[in-house]
Write an enzyme that holds these catalytic residues in place. Structure first.
Site, short mmCIF file in Angstrom:
data_model
loop_
_atom_site.label_atom_id
_atom_site.label_comp_id
_atom_site.label_asym_id
_atom_site.label_seq_id
_atom_site.Cartn_x
_atom_site.Cartn_y
_atom_site.Cartn_z
N ASP A 100 -24.40 13.45 6.01
CA ASP A 100 -23.03 13.30 5.51
C ASP A 100 -22.08 14.23 6.24
O ASP A 100 -21.00 13.84 6.68
CB ASP A 100 -23.00 13.58 4.00
CG ASP A 100 -21.62 13.49 3.40
OD1 ASP A 100 -20.94 12.46 3.56
OD2 ASP A 100 -21.20 14.48 2.76
N ARG A 152 -6.76 3.69 5.28
CA ARG A 152 -7.27 5.00 4.88
C ARG A 152 -8.80 5.07 4.89
O ARG A 152 -9.37 6.11 4.61
CB ARG A 152 -6.76 5.36 3.48
CG ARG A 152 -5.26 5.50 3.38
CD ARG A 152 -4.77 5.92 1.98
NE ARG A 152 -5.35 5.15 0.89
CZ ARG A 152 -6.09 5.68 -0.10
NH1 ARG A 152 -6.31 6.97 -0.15
NH2 ARG A 152 -6.56 4.91 -1.06
N LYS A 153 -9.47 3.98 5.21
CA LYS A 153 -10.93 3.91 5.16
C LYS A 153 -11.52 4.06 6.57
O LYS A 153 -11.09 3.40 7.50
CB LYS A 153 -11.39 2.59 4.57
CG LYS A 153 -10.95 2.37 3.15
CD LYS A 153 -11.39 1.01 2.67
CE LYS A 153 -10.93 0.75 1.24
NZ LYS A 153 -11.35 -0.59 0.78
#
Length: 182
Positions: A100, A152-153
């Protein structure tokens, strides 16, 4: 680059092979710097030890066009036995955390160069599949790739690999730019 992390990975032949080329940038990831705000403390302080993640370095290639985004960031990490879930095996939750964090480095690398608008991005989801246990101690390569962006992704893909390109795990994630800063 003259840092202990660079010297560490430059001494590992399979890692050093990734450092060559005129457009290649080799640097310590942003998350390894202690900040007064407390941001990034997990990787800059808590996990930054001989028994945790003793060394980290990220590598990426500048695109030919100065307006194109950096599509892939490679992160090298040396894992210690303090990350064990089972004897001599890194805990799966920590591997997800490492993946991540490495995937998230694509955003600030591109923001620093004006290729992604400024703003805070956070993980909305991360789906992980494990194929093999990751041994400790060991050095791994985490590949993070920009799959696509929609407003925004930011959709990302990543893998954890060893020196032979054996994939230990694969993930896909979505980072979303917050409407306001934290």
């Amino acid at each position: 680059m003259d840092t202990p992390d660079h010297a560490h990975f430059a001494a590992i032949p399979w890692c050093a092979r990734h450092f060559g080329g005129d457009r290649v940038t080799v640097e310590v990831p942003f998350n390894r710097t202690i900040k007064a705000s407390g941001e990034d403390n997990l990787f800059a302080d808590t996990l930054n030890s001989a028994q945790g993640i003793s060394h980290m370095l990220q590598v990426y290639e500048e695109p030919l066009s100065p307006t194109d985004r950096i599509e892939e960031v490679k992160t090298f990490a040396t894992l210690g036995s303090g990350l064990n879930g089972y004897a001599s095996v890194c805990h799966g939750g920590l591997l997800m955390t490492i993946l991540d964090e490495a995937m998230g480095q694509i955003v600030p690398v591109n923001q620093e160069k004006g290729r992604i608008p400024p703003g805070t991005h956070m993980t909305a989801y991360l789906n992980m599949r494990f194929f093999k246990p990751v041994p400790t101690p060991s050095t791994i390569l985490v590949r993070a790739r920009l799959a696509k962006s929609e407003g925004r992704k930011t959709f990302l893909e990543g893998t954890i690999e060893d020196e032979n390109g054996v994939v230990y795990g694969r993930a896909e994630s979505l980072f979303v730019q917050l409407r306001s800063s934290l």
